[in-house]
Design a protein around this motif. Structure first.
Motif, PDB file in Angstrom:
ATOM      1  N   ALA A 108     -11.537 -17.494  -0.286  1.00 13.06           N
ATOM      2  CA  ALA A 108     -10.568 -16.410  -0.138  1.00 13.06           C
ATOM      3  C   ALA A 108     -10.884 -15.341  -1.174  1.00 13.06           C
ATOM      4  CB  ALA A 108      -9.148 -16.929  -0.332  1.00 13.06           C
ATOM      5  N   SER A 109     -10.673 -14.102  -0.780  1.00 14.50           N
ATOM      6  CA  SER A 109     -10.888 -12.999  -1.711  1.00 14.50           C
ATOM      7  C   SER A 109      -9.569 -12.330  -2.044  1.00 14.50           C
ATOM      8  CB  SER A 109     -11.831 -11.957  -1.095  1.00 14.50           C
ATOM      9  OG  SER A 109     -11.224 -11.348   0.037  1.00 14.50           O
ATOM     10  N   ARG A 124     -10.538 -11.178  -7.725  1.00 17.17           N
ATOM     11  CA  ARG A 124     -10.599 -12.622  -7.941  1.00 17.17           C
ATOM     12  C   ARG A 124     -11.046 -13.304  -6.645  1.00 17.17           C
ATOM     13  NH1 ARG A 124     -10.084 -10.648 -12.138  1.00 17.17           N
ATOM     14  NH2 ARG A 124      -8.677 -11.153 -13.873  1.00 17.17           N
ATOM     15  N   LYS A 125     -11.595 -14.514  -6.780  1.00 19.38           N
ATOM     16  CA  LYS A 125     -12.022 -15.277  -5.602  1.00 19.38           C
ATOM     17  C   LYS A 125     -11.551 -16.712  -5.748  1.00 19.38           C
ATOM     18  CE  LYS A 125     -16.559 -15.394  -7.825  1.00 19.38           C
ATOM     19  NZ  LYS A 125     -17.926 -14.875  -7.768  1.00 19.38           N
ATOM     20  N   PHE A 126     -11.281 -17.346  -4.611  1.00 18.72           N
ATOM     21  CA  PHE A 126     -10.744 -18.700  -4.584  1.00 18.72           C
ATOM     22  C   PHE A 126     -11.578 -19.574  -3.646  1.00 18.72           C
ATOM     23  CE2 PHE A 126      -7.370 -15.639  -5.154  1.00 18.72           C
ATOM     24  CZ  PHE A 126      -6.548 -16.169  -6.138  1.00 18.72           C
ATOM     25  N   LYS A 127     -11.828 -20.809  -4.073  1.00 16.11           N
ATOM     26  CA  LYS A 127     -12.338 -21.822  -3.154  1.00 16.11           C
ATOM     27  C   LYS A 127     -11.134 -22.574  -2.610  1.00 16.11           C
ATOM     28  CE  LYS A 127     -15.952 -24.246  -3.534  1.00 16.11           C
ATOM     29  NZ  LYS A 127     -16.991 -25.235  -3.921  1.00 16.11           N
ATOM     30  N   SER A 282     -11.709  -6.324   0.900  1.00 21.02           N
ATOM     31  CA  SER A 282     -11.347  -7.738   0.884  1.00 21.02           C
ATOM     32  C   SER A 282     -12.295  -8.537   1.781  1.00 21.02           C
ATOM     33  CB  SER A 282      -9.894  -7.936   1.329  1.00 21.02           C
ATOM     34  OG  SER A 282      -9.696  -7.480   2.653  1.00 21.02           O
ATOM     35  N   HIS A 283     -12.688  -7.954   2.906  1.00 18.12           N
ATOM     36  CA  HIS A 283     -13.633  -8.631   3.811  1.00 18.12           C
ATOM     37  C   HIS A 283     -15.009  -8.749   3.160  1.00 18.12           C
ATOM     38  CE1 HIS A 283     -15.338  -9.978   7.596  1.00 18.12           C
ATOM     39  NE2 HIS A 283     -16.257  -9.034   7.511  1.00 18.12           N
ATOM     40  N   ARG A 284     -15.493  -7.644   2.591  1.00 19.44           N
ATOM     41  CA  ARG A 284     -16.813  -7.653   1.950  1.00 19.44           C
ATOM     42  C   ARG A 284     -16.869  -8.659   0.813  1.00 19.44           C
ATOM     43  NH1 ARG A 284     -18.795  -6.382  -2.598  1.00 19.44           N
ATOM     44  NH2 ARG A 284     -16.789  -5.582  -3.350  1.00 19.44           N
ATOM     45  N   PHE A 285     -15.836  -8.687  -0.005  1.00 17.61           N
ATOM     46  CA  PHE A 285     -15.825  -9.565  -1.166  1.00 17.61           C
ATOM     47  C   PHE A 285     -15.768 -11.031  -0.747  1.00 17.61           C
ATOM     48  CE2 PHE A 285     -13.640 -11.021  -5.241  1.00 17.61           C
ATOM     49  CZ  PHE A 285     -14.785 -10.882  -6.013  1.00 17.61           C
TER      50      PHE A 285
END
Length: 359
Positions: A108-109, A124-127, A282-285
């Motif tokens: 998730a971005s 930020r990014k989430f697994k 958000s999509h690119r990230f």
């Protein structure tokens, strides 16, 4: 004389860019009226053109690295606040998207726009869980984002923008409510690129949206879908075939349209441009993070196929060299320092076999 006038105009332009817009505009308008009063119509026309040019300049703002969009962020934020009935302009807007491949390497971005401008230091990014469940993954992401620890360290958002339909919106609202945090949440439906606003759960004042629903407008259309308001900011564009296609089409088709007096209260185009930028980011990230994890997994799989190289050795090698390519290219001496001679020979043998198979 010409050079003096040029320098004066340049100083005004620099001052305008730095933010002294109102003072410069007032000065130009005053000088224009004075020139007209003295029947110096040529100078009055020149001042009028400068005033219009500077007003247009305000509509070109930087949104990222070397990227400009024809948009007034101030207008977009003000109109967004009006559309959603927010008490204040949303200073910090966070956009969320999920990326995965058949439930693998699910990420998730979280992208952040501060005062309408992308703030990449705050991304930020989430697994999240390894399953093909977008609503469950959005719930998990928002629940983690709104933890007390993250609110303290990252700050409190003024608006959350979810990439998804009614299911994703409901999941985000449920996560927020379980955290007990007050923050407005809306979403963008994938198919028609429409805004979804929950009548009660989005935590906004829906009075203006309800007013729009009862009006006949060409720039915005609102209809109800159960407990959700569907806000279409591009009524003449339908069925998006690619990511954000309709948002972009709306920008082009409405750029030269002149709204009626009733529509002057809110410019949908500016909001569309802002949402298009947040959505694309958000999509690119999310995709970039998913791709990085996918490559990492492929590297891990190659190492797992080497007999005698266990998980601790794989982790040690990846930490030291970063990639399977660099591991295979490392000298015997560098590898031996990390894993000893016997395992180095196994790595080198595997590298030779891979090169032979590629030939």
């Amino acid at each position: 004389m010409v050079r003096t006038l040029y320098k004066a105009s340049l100083r005004k332009l620099i001052s305008y860019i730095k933010g002294n817009r109102k003072a410069i505009a007032v000065e130009l308008e005053r000088d224009m009226k004075t020139a007209a009063g003295l029947h110096d119509f040529e100078r009055a026309a020149s001042l009028r053109n400068k005033l219009r040019a500077m007003q247009e300049l305000q509509r070109r703002v930087m949104f990222g690295d070397k990227e400009f969009l024809d948009i007034s962020k101030d207008k977009a934020l003000a109109d967004l606040a009006k559309l959603l009935g927010l008490k204040d302009i949303p200073v910090r807007i966070e956009g969320y998207d999920i990326s995965h491949m058949s439930g693998q390497q699910v990420v998730a971005s979280m992208v952040v726009f501060t005062n309408g401008v992308s703030d990449r230091a705050e991304y930020r990014k989430f697994k999240v869980s390894e399953k093909n469940d977008d609503t469950g993954n959005i719930y998990q992401t928002i629940f983690r984002r709104l933890s007390e620890r993250h609110l303290k360290s990252w700050g409190r958002p003024d608006l959350l923008l979810i990439d998804g339909g009614k299911g994703q919106l409901a999941a985000a609202i449920r996560a927020r409510d379980e955290r007990g945090v007050a923050v407005p949440i809306i979403s963008i439906a994938k198919r028609e690129e429409e805004l979804l606003v929950h009548k009660t759960g989005s935590q906004i004042d829906t009075a203006f949206i309800e007013q729009i629903r009862s009006q006949l407008r060409t720039d915005i259309m609102v209809h109800e879908d159960g407990d959700v308001y569907v806000v279409n900011l591009h009524p003449d564009q339908r069925n998006a075939g690619s990511h954000s296609k309709n948002l972009r089409a709306s920008m082009e088709s409405t750029r030269h349209e002149r709204p009626t007096a009733a529509e002057n209260t809110l410019a949908a185009t500016d909001i569309v441009k802002l949402f298009q930028r947040i959505r694309d980011e958000s999509h690119r990230f999310a995709v970039s993070y998913h791709t990085a994890l996918k490559r990492q997994q492929q590297t891990k799989n190659q190492l797992e196929e080497i007999p005698g190289i266990g998980p601790k050795t794989r982790a040690k090698l990846l930490k030291k060299f970063g990639s399977i390519k660099k591991i295979f290219e490392a000298s015997d001496e560098d590898l031996e320092v990390e894993i000893g001679r016997q395992k180095t020979q196994l790595i080198k043998q595997a590298s030779e076999n891979i090169n032979i198979n590629r030939q």
